[in-house]
Design a protein around this motif. Structure first.
Motif, PDB file in Angstrom:
ATOM      1  N   HIS A  11       0.974  -1.381  -0.254  1.00 46.77           N
ATOM      2  CA  HIS A  11       0.237   0.060  -0.003  1.00 46.77           C
ATOM      3  C   HIS A  11       0.663   1.509   0.028  1.00 46.77           C
ATOM      4  O   HIS A  11       0.852   1.901  -0.615  1.00 46.77           O
ATOM      5  CB  HIS A  11      -0.261   0.101   1.493  1.00 46.77           C
ATOM      6  CG  HIS A  11      -2.110   0.884   1.146  1.00 46.77           C
ATOM      7  ND1 HIS A  11      -1.563   2.082   1.801  1.00 46.77           N
ATOM      8  CD2 HIS A  11      -3.096   0.999   0.448  1.00 46.77           C
ATOM      9  CE1 HIS A  11      -2.512   2.859   1.637  1.00 46.77           C
ATOM     10  NE2 HIS A  11      -3.845   2.341   0.799  1.00 46.77           N
ATOM     11  N   LYS A  12       2.156   1.501   1.226  1.00 46.97           N
ATOM     12  CA  LYS A  12       2.341   2.273   0.873  1.00 46.97           C
ATOM     13  C   LYS A  12       3.571   2.792  -0.001  1.00 46.97           C
ATOM     14  O   LYS A  12       3.434   4.004  -0.397  1.00 46.97           O
ATOM     15  CB  LYS A  12       3.197   1.787   2.091  1.00 46.97           C
ATOM     16  CG  LYS A  12       5.142   3.426   1.797  1.00 46.97           C
ATOM     17  CD  LYS A  12       5.427   3.287   3.541  1.00 46.97           C
ATOM     18  CE  LYS A  12       6.632   4.158   3.870  1.00 46.97           C
ATOM     19  NZ  LYS A  12       7.162   4.107   4.809  1.00 46.97           N
ATOM     20  N   THR A  13       4.313   1.688  -0.891  1.00 48.56           N
ATOM     21  CA  THR A  13       4.650   1.533  -2.470  1.00 48.56           C
ATOM     22  C   THR A  13       3.603   2.306  -3.398  1.00 48.56           C
ATOM     23  O   THR A  13       4.076   3.256  -4.353  1.00 48.56           O
ATOM     24  CB  THR A  13       5.431   0.483  -2.568  1.00 48.56           C
ATOM     25  OG1 THR A  13       6.188  -0.205  -1.555  1.00 48.56           O
ATOM     26  CG2 THR A  13       6.599   0.327  -4.001  1.00 48.56           C
ATOM     27  N   SER A  19       1.660   9.267  -5.972  1.00 50.98           N
ATOM     28  CA  SER A  19       2.354  11.382  -5.764  1.00 50.98           C
ATOM     29  C   SER A  19       2.983  10.827  -5.771  1.00 50.98           C
ATOM     30  O   SER A  19       2.871  12.173  -6.802  1.00 50.98           O
ATOM     31  CB  SER A  19       2.430  10.840  -3.925  1.00 50.98           C
ATOM     32  OG  SER A  19       3.823  10.060  -3.686  1.00 50.98           O
ATOM     33  N   ILE A  20       4.155  10.952  -6.800  1.00 53.56           N
ATOM     34  CA  ILE A  20       5.131  11.029  -7.845  1.00 53.56           C
ATOM     35  C   ILE A  20       4.824  11.409  -8.990  1.00 53.56           C
ATOM     36  O   ILE A  20       5.405  12.495  -9.425  1.00 53.56           O
ATOM     37  CB  ILE A  20       6.499  10.051  -7.407  1.00 53.56           C
ATOM     38  CG1 ILE A  20       7.159   9.994  -6.363  1.00 53.56           C
ATOM     39  CG2 ILE A  20       7.327  10.594  -9.053  1.00 53.56           C
ATOM     40  CD1 ILE A  20       8.153   9.001  -6.349  1.00 53.56           C
ATOM     41  N   ILE A  46      -6.805  10.073  -5.472  1.00 52.49           N
ATOM     42  CA  ILE A  46      -5.922   9.106  -5.808  1.00 52.49           C
ATOM     43  C   ILE A  46      -6.357   7.828  -3.916  1.00 52.49           C
ATOM     44  O   ILE A  46      -5.497   7.897  -3.429  1.00 52.49           O
ATOM     45  CB  ILE A  46      -5.255   8.819  -6.294  1.00 52.49           C
ATOM     46  CG1 ILE A  46      -4.963   9.816  -7.402  1.00 52.49           C
ATOM     47  CG2 ILE A  46      -4.374   7.032  -6.815  1.00 52.49           C
ATOM     48  CD1 ILE A  46      -3.628  10.654  -7.418  1.00 52.49           C
ATOM     49  N   GLU A  47      -7.358   6.734  -3.941  1.00 52.65           N
ATOM     50  CA  GLU A  47      -7.818   5.939  -3.136  1.00 52.65           C
ATOM     51  C   GLU A  47      -6.963   4.299  -2.882  1.00 52.65           C
ATOM     52  O   GLU A  47      -6.774   4.126  -4.626  1.00 52.65           O
ATOM     53  CB  GLU A  47      -9.051   5.405  -2.951  1.00 52.65           C
ATOM     54  CG  GLU A  47      -9.714   7.312  -2.101  1.00 52.65           C
ATOM     55  CD  GLU A  47      -9.696   6.888  -0.764  1.00 52.65           C
ATOM     56  OE1 GLU A  47      -8.597   6.299   0.040  1.00 52.65           O
ATOM     57  OE2 GLU A  47      -8.985   8.446  -0.281  1.00 52.65           O
ATOM     58  N   ILE A  48      -5.512   3.794  -3.448  1.00 51.81           N
ATOM     59  CA  ILE A  48      -4.993   2.951  -3.136  1.00 51.81           C
ATOM     60  C   ILE A  48      -5.639   1.725  -2.043  1.00 51.81           C
ATOM     61  O   ILE A  48      -5.952   2.534  -0.730  1.00 51.81           O
ATOM     62  CB  ILE A  48      -3.343   2.529  -2.813  1.00 51.81           C
ATOM     63  CG1 ILE A  48      -3.140   4.012  -3.052  1.00 51.81           C
ATOM     64  CG2 ILE A  48      -2.860   1.145  -2.754  1.00 51.81           C
ATOM     65  CD1 ILE A  48      -2.929   4.278  -5.262  1.00 51.81           C
ATOM     66  N   ASP A 163       6.732  -6.582  -5.639  1.00 49.86           N
ATOM     67  CA  ASP A 163       7.747  -6.602  -5.683  1.00 49.86           C
ATOM     68  C   ASP A 163       8.150  -5.997  -7.741  1.00 49.86           C
ATOM     69  O   ASP A 163       8.613  -5.909  -8.080  1.00 49.86           O
ATOM     70  CB  ASP A 163       8.167  -8.373  -6.397  1.00 49.86           C
ATOM     71  CG  ASP A 163       7.885  -8.717  -4.953  1.00 49.86           C
ATOM     72  OD1 ASP A 163       8.454  -8.646  -4.297  1.00 49.86           O
ATOM     73  OD2 ASP A 163       7.560 -10.595  -4.583  1.00 49.86           O
ATOM     74  N   GLU A 164       7.032  -6.807  -8.176  1.00 47.05           N
ATOM     75  CA  GLU A 164       6.574  -6.003  -9.379  1.00 47.05           C
ATOM     76  C   GLU A 164       5.412  -5.501 -10.262  1.00 47.05           C
ATOM     77  O   GLU A 164       4.159  -6.564  -9.379  1.00 47.05           O
ATOM     78  CB  GLU A 164       7.408  -7.278 -10.195  1.00 47.05           C
ATOM     79  CG  GLU A 164       7.140  -6.698 -12.250  1.00 47.05           C
ATOM     80  CD  GLU A 164       7.962  -8.675 -13.221  1.00 47.05           C
ATOM     81  OE1 GLU A 164       7.934  -8.000 -13.995  1.00 47.05           O
ATOM     82  OE2 GLU A 164       8.335  -9.005 -12.120  1.00 47.05           O
TER      83      GLU A 164
END
Length: 248
Positions: A11-13, A19-20, A46-48, A163-164
């Motif tokens: 989630h954090k990634t 955001s970037i 934007i919701e993840i 991972d990918e």
């Protein structure tokens, strides 16, 4: 912040990546009565969502009522490695999960979002991803943190790591959903035509095909015409229906 206490690496990634990609956006920012994962400089959201999409319906409807554009990002795990650690942090087992998902697996989640899927201010981005689930071996069987286990197990889930990212599917508007239909689908059609047409190109379970029909019906993309014997007859909405009946 409270919203990030139990946040996974996955989630954090994804939150950081989005955001970037959206220059000038802010993470974990208040937007009306909710906290948005990512709030763009234009005030869009934007919701993840790595859990059930059902939890997002009220939030999405609120943002849409405020005339904000809403993008929901859902990572669909197509491949998972399970890595188990002992209390000292040493890896004691690493294996591939036998569970496989494809793009049609998303429809189990979409049943809850039908009211907003075709809204002009709503976009769904489905990311096919590979992840690693990290587990901590325990000395005794334990219940999961959300208390959903039928029986205690001798491990506790600690994190889920990205991972990918393999593929991104963007759904916005009718055409993006209709593009998933079988290319040579007759008009009108039976469930058998629908399922066989899809399963030619993808490993698809019948339950997933039924859910897909249910979602499309509730979105107003497909219409139930009646029955031919014991079989339901469907048509794509706004399509002219030929006089010839579908074969049984």
């Amino acid at each position: 912040m409270i919203n990030t206490l139990n946040e996974t690496h996955l989630h954090k990634t994804l939150k950081t990546l989005y955001s970037i990609e959206n220059e000038g956006s802010r993470i974990e920012e208040k937007a009306g009565k909710y906290i948005a994962d990512v709030l763009t400089k234009d005030g869009d959201v934007i919701e993840i969502q790595t859990g059930s999409l059902a939890h997002l319906l009220a939030k999405c409807m609120f943002y849409i009522s405020e005339k904000r554009k809403v993008t929901v990002v859902y990572p669909l795990v197509t491949s998972k490695t399970i890595r188990t650690f002992d209390l000292s942090g040493e890896t004691i087992q690493s294996r591939k999960s036998p569970k496989k998902q494809g793009i049609f697996s998303i429809f189990r989640e979409l049943t809850a979002l039908c009211p907003v899927l075709l809204n002009k201010n709503f976009t769904l981005e489905v990311l096919e991803v590979n992840v690693t689930e990290e587990r901590l071996k325990t000395t005794v069987p334990v219940q999961s943190k959300n208390s959903r286990r039928r029986f205690p197990k001798q491990w506790q889930k600690k994190d889920k790591r990205l991972d990918e990212i393999l593929t991104k599917h963007i759904f916005h508007g009718k055409k993006s959903y209709m593009d998933l239909l079988p290319k040579n689908l007759p008009e009108p059609f039976l469930f058998k035509d629908f399922y066989e047409g899809l399963s030619k190109d993808a490993k698809l379970k019948k339950d997933e095909a039924r859910l897909m029909l249910w979602v499309y019906s509730h979105m107003g993309l497909i219409e139930h015409l009646g029955k031919q014997g014991r079989f339901n007859i469907y048509t794509r909405k706004n399509k002219k229906t030929p006089q010839k009946s579908p074969r049984s």
